[in-house]
Design a protein around this motif. Structure first.
Motif, PDB file in Angstrom:
ATOM      1  N   MET A  36     -24.037   4.487  63.185  1.00 15.72           N
ATOM      2  CA  MET A  36     -22.695   5.085  63.216  1.00 15.72           C
ATOM      3  C   MET A  36     -22.669   6.341  62.347  1.00 15.72           C
ATOM      4  SD  MET A  36     -19.062   3.248  62.354  1.00 15.72           S
ATOM      5  CE  MET A  36     -17.515   4.123  62.547  1.00 15.72           C
ATOM      6  N   GLY A  37     -22.026   7.425  62.821  1.00 14.41           N
ATOM      7  CA  GLY A  37     -22.000   8.683  62.093  1.00 14.41           C
ATOM      8  C   GLY A  37     -21.057   8.632  60.913  1.00 14.41           C
ATOM      9  N   ALA A  38     -21.073   9.715  60.152  1.00 15.71           N
ATOM     10  CA  ALA A  38     -20.214   9.805  58.976  1.00 15.71           C
ATOM     11  C   ALA A  38     -18.744   9.846  59.374  1.00 15.71           C
ATOM     12  CB  ALA A  38     -20.569  11.054  58.180  1.00 15.71           C
ATOM     13  N   MET A  39     -17.885   9.348  58.477  1.00 11.56           N
ATOM     14  CA  MET A  39     -16.448   9.469  58.683  1.00 11.56           C
ATOM     15  C   MET A  39     -16.052  10.930  58.521  1.00 11.56           C
ATOM     16  SD  MET A  39     -13.340   7.928  56.345  1.00 11.56           S
ATOM     17  CE  MET A  39     -13.502   6.233  56.926  1.00 11.56           C
ATOM     18  N   LYS A  40     -15.312  11.449  59.477  1.00 10.95           N
ATOM     19  CA  LYS A  40     -14.855  12.834  59.400  1.00 10.95           C
ATOM     20  C   LYS A  40     -13.375  12.873  59.031  1.00 10.95           C
ATOM     21  CE  LYS A  40     -18.101  14.940  62.671  1.00 10.95           C
ATOM     22  NZ  LYS A  40     -18.220  15.807  63.886  1.00 10.95           N
ATOM     23  N   ILE A  41     -13.070  13.654  58.018  1.00  6.36           N
ATOM     24  CA  ILE A  41     -11.681  13.820  57.565  1.00  6.36           C
ATOM     25  C   ILE A  41     -11.355  15.309  57.564  1.00  6.36           C
ATOM     26  CG2 ILE A  41     -10.043  13.500  55.679  1.00  6.36           C
ATOM     27  CD1 ILE A  41     -11.752  11.169  54.699  1.00  6.36           C
ATOM     28  N   THR A 100      -3.958  17.640  41.529  1.00  4.34           N
ATOM     29  CA  THR A 100      -4.287  18.759  42.403  1.00  4.34           C
ATOM     30  C   THR A 100      -4.515  18.178  43.795  1.00  4.34           C
ATOM     31  OG1 THR A 100      -6.689  18.580  42.077  1.00  4.34           O
ATOM     32  CG2 THR A 100      -5.468  19.999  40.533  1.00  4.34           C
ATOM     33  N   LYS A 101      -4.589  19.019  44.791  1.00  6.43           N
ATOM     34  CA  LYS A 101      -4.899  18.518  46.128  1.00  6.43           C
ATOM     35  C   LYS A 101      -6.297  17.904  46.151  1.00  6.43           C
ATOM     36  CE  LYS A 101      -1.888  21.624  48.769  1.00  6.43           C
ATOM     37  NZ  LYS A 101      -1.798  22.558  49.914  1.00  6.43           N
ATOM     38  N   GLY A 102      -7.228  18.525  45.425  1.00  9.69           N
ATOM     39  CA  GLY A 102      -8.574  17.971  45.366  1.00  9.69           C
ATOM     40  C   GLY A 102      -8.593  16.591  44.735  1.00  9.69           C
ATOM     41  N   ALA A 103      -7.828  16.411  43.652  1.00  6.07           N
ATOM     42  CA  ALA A 103      -7.755  15.108  42.987  1.00  6.07           C
ATOM     43  C   ALA A 103      -7.100  14.075  43.902  1.00  6.07           C
ATOM     44  CB  ALA A 103      -6.988  15.230  41.678  1.00  6.07           C
ATOM     45  N   GLY A 104      -6.083  14.499  44.651  1.00  4.44           N
ATOM     46  CA  GLY A 104      -5.426  13.588  45.583  1.00  4.44           C
ATOM     47  C   GLY A 104      -6.366  13.120  46.678  1.00  4.44           C
ATOM     48  N   LEU A 105      -7.178  14.040  47.206  1.00  2.86           N
ATOM     49  CA  LEU A 105      -8.150  13.666  48.231  1.00  2.86           C
ATOM     50  C   LEU A 105      -9.234  12.761  47.648  1.00  2.86           C
ATOM     51  CD1 LEU A 105      -8.497  17.053  50.142  1.00  2.86           C
ATOM     52  CD2 LEU A 105      -7.483  14.936  51.026  1.00  2.86           C
ATOM     53  N   ALA A 106      -9.626  13.010  46.394  1.00  6.65           N
ATOM     54  CA  ALA A 106     -10.614  12.148  45.741  1.00  6.65           C
ATOM     55  C   ALA A 106     -10.063  10.734  45.574  1.00  6.65           C
ATOM     56  CB  ALA A 106     -11.013  12.740  44.393  1.00  6.65           C
ATOM     57  N   TRP A 107      -8.772  10.622  45.192  1.00  7.96           N
ATOM     58  CA  TRP A 107      -8.148   9.304  45.068  1.00  7.96           C
ATOM     59  C   TRP A 107      -8.160   8.596  46.419  1.00  7.96           C
ATOM     60  CZ3 TRP A 107      -4.621   6.204  47.227  1.00  7.96           C
ATOM     61  CH2 TRP A 107      -4.262   5.055  46.517  1.00  7.96           C
ATOM     62  N   LEU A 108      -7.833   9.340  47.481  1.00  5.80           N
ATOM     63  CA  LEU A 108      -7.808   8.756  48.817  1.00  5.80           C
ATOM     64  C   LEU A 108      -9.194   8.258  49.221  1.00  5.80           C
ATOM     65  CD1 LEU A 108      -6.432   8.111  51.500  1.00  5.80           C
ATOM     66  CD2 LEU A 108      -6.823  10.496  52.189  1.00  5.80           C
ATOM     67  N   ALA A 109     -10.226   9.036  48.917  1.00  2.30           N
ATOM     68  CA  ALA A 109     -11.590   8.617  49.258  1.00  2.30           C
ATOM     69  C   ALA A 109     -11.925   7.305  48.566  1.00  2.30           C
ATOM     70  CB  ALA A 109     -12.585   9.706  48.866  1.00  2.30           C
ATOM     71  N   GLY A 110     -11.526   7.174  47.289  1.00  6.28           N
ATOM     72  CA  GLY A 110     -11.752   5.919  46.580  1.00  6.28           C
ATOM     73  C   GLY A 110     -10.985   4.770  47.203  1.00  6.28           C
ATOM     74  N   HIS A 111      -9.752   5.049  47.627  1.00  7.35           N
ATOM     75  CA  HIS A 111      -8.928   4.027  48.272  1.00  7.35           C
ATOM     76  C   HIS A 111      -9.558   3.560  49.573  1.00  7.35           C
ATOM     77  CE1 HIS A 111      -5.312   2.002  49.746  1.00  7.35           C
ATOM     78  NE2 HIS A 111      -5.445   2.682  50.875  1.00  7.35           N
ATOM     79  N   LEU A 112     -10.160   4.468  50.321  1.00  4.05           N
ATOM     80  CA  LEU A 112     -10.792   4.110  51.591  1.00  4.05           C
ATOM     81  C   LEU A 112     -12.074   3.322  51.374  1.00  4.05           C
ATOM     82  CD1 LEU A 112     -10.278   7.468  53.543  1.00  4.05           C
ATOM     83  CD2 LEU A 112      -9.040   5.315  53.877  1.00  4.05           C
ATOM     84  N   GLY A 113     -12.666   3.453  50.181  1.00  2.00           N
ATOM     85  CA  GLY A 113     -13.857   2.680  49.858  1.00  2.00           C
ATOM     86  C   GLY A 113     -15.109   3.110  50.597  1.00  2.00           C
ATOM     87  N   VAL A 114     -15.143   4.366  51.019  1.00  5.43           N
ATOM     88  CA  VAL A 114     -16.306   4.874  51.745  1.00  5.43           C
ATOM     89  C   VAL A 114     -17.134   5.738  50.796  1.00  5.43           C
ATOM     90  CG1 VAL A 114     -17.079   6.214  53.735  1.00  5.43           C
ATOM     91  CG2 VAL A 114     -14.976   4.874  53.880  1.00  5.43           C
ATOM     92  N   PRO A 115     -18.451   5.499  50.666  1.00  2.36           N
ATOM     93  CA  PRO A 115     -19.286   6.331  49.792  1.00  2.36           C
ATOM     94  C   PRO A 115     -19.213   7.799  50.181  1.00  2.36           C
ATOM     95  CG  PRO A 115     -20.482   4.383  50.527  1.00  2.36           C
ATOM     96  CD  PRO A 115     -19.211   4.432  51.321  1.00  2.36           C
ATOM     97  N   GLN A 116     -19.267   8.678  49.176  1.00  2.00           N
ATOM     98  CA  GLN A 116     -19.117  10.113  49.408  1.00  2.00           C
ATOM     99  C   GLN A 116     -20.103  10.641  50.442  1.00  2.00           C
ATOM    100  OE1 GLN A 116     -19.129  12.433  45.828  1.00  2.00           O
ATOM    101  NE2 GLN A 116     -19.055  14.388  46.901  1.00  2.00           N
TER     102      GLN A 116
END
Length: 259
Positions: free
Chosen positions: A1-6, A190-206
């Protein structure tokens, strides 16, 4: 399966122009989501102001990073993460800036209309961003929780820079600019910090996420900095263009290519 695209989208000057979202942009976002990818709103707008923009459009973002990163919501609008300014800071900024000619001082709250504390802008300086609000006396501040303080400074770059310098030197907050607005938000937001929080919430490795960011202005730089590919526009300030991977004429074509 490919990477998650956001794909993360700023609103004003990116997908929202002259009071509307062009049909072609909405269709491109739909096709992106239909392909199984996530579409995320990343805006300085409040929850109610973001809802106002989307009213009448068949567009529903999978997640929203609002208030320049201070709040994150899910597809249904449920709040997943929130951060507030402290009351003394709000009172100090409002007291200092409410008497300044040529600006308007607002306060953003969660799930309620934005508050307007003062408006000393020229009467013909109409904003396409701050369209719904309720007037509030500063004495009412302790009765509310404020996430941000948008300061509108239309057509005066010199005054905007002076106010930013005062804010940064005086109060413990984050301060970003977006078109005619200075957005005062809690420290660390910041928007970057908000997206980082969301990535952690989704639980998907960077390494399993491909992040693409679309934004035209200075308050988008933090999310562009954490993106795999970032997109500013031909109308963006030169300093913003220099910090992005691509400079494009619209969202639609690159979104199709990334899909």
């Amino acid at each position: 399966m490919g990477a998650m695209k956001i794909a993360a989208f700023d609103f004003d000057g990116t997908i929202f122009f002259d009071g509307r979202i062009p049909d072609a942009i909405g269709e491109a976002i739909h096709r992106w989501q239909e392909a199984g990818h996530l579409a995320v709103a990343a805006t300085g707008r409040s929850l109610t102001a973001a809802e106002y923009v989307l009213r009448g459009y068949d567009i529903r973002f999978d997640y929203s990073v609002l208030y320049t990163g201070a709040v994150v919501t899910d597809r249904a609008g449920a709040v997943l993460h929130e951060t507030y300014l402290d009351t003394p800071t709000v009172q100090r900024v409002v007291a200092e800036l409410s008497t300044q000619e040529g600006i308007a001082v607002y306060g953003t709250r969660l799930g309620k209309l934005d508050a307007l504390f003062s408006d000393r802008c020229a009467k013909d300086a109409v904003s396409a961003i701050q369209l719904e609000y309720e007037e509030m006396d500063p004495s009412e501040i302790p009765q509310h929780h404020f996430i941000g303080l948008p300061i509108r400074v239309p057509g005066n770059d010199t005054l905007q820079k002076r106010l930013v310098a005062w804010i940064q030197d005086t109060v413990p907050v984050e301060c970003v600019t977006n078109q005619d607005f200075i957005d005062i938000i809690p420290t660390g937001c910041t928007k970057g910090a908000g997206l980082a929080w969301l990535a952690g919430h989704l639980g998907v490795p960077q390494h399993e996420v491909e992040l693409y960011t679309f934004g035209d202005s200075f308050n988008d730089l933090s999310m562009h900095a954490v993106a795999d590919e970032s997109f500013s526009f031909t109308w963006s300030p030169r300093e913003v263009q220099e910090k992005t991977t691509h400079v494009v004429t619209g969202v639609e074509k690159p979104l199709e290519q990334l899909r």
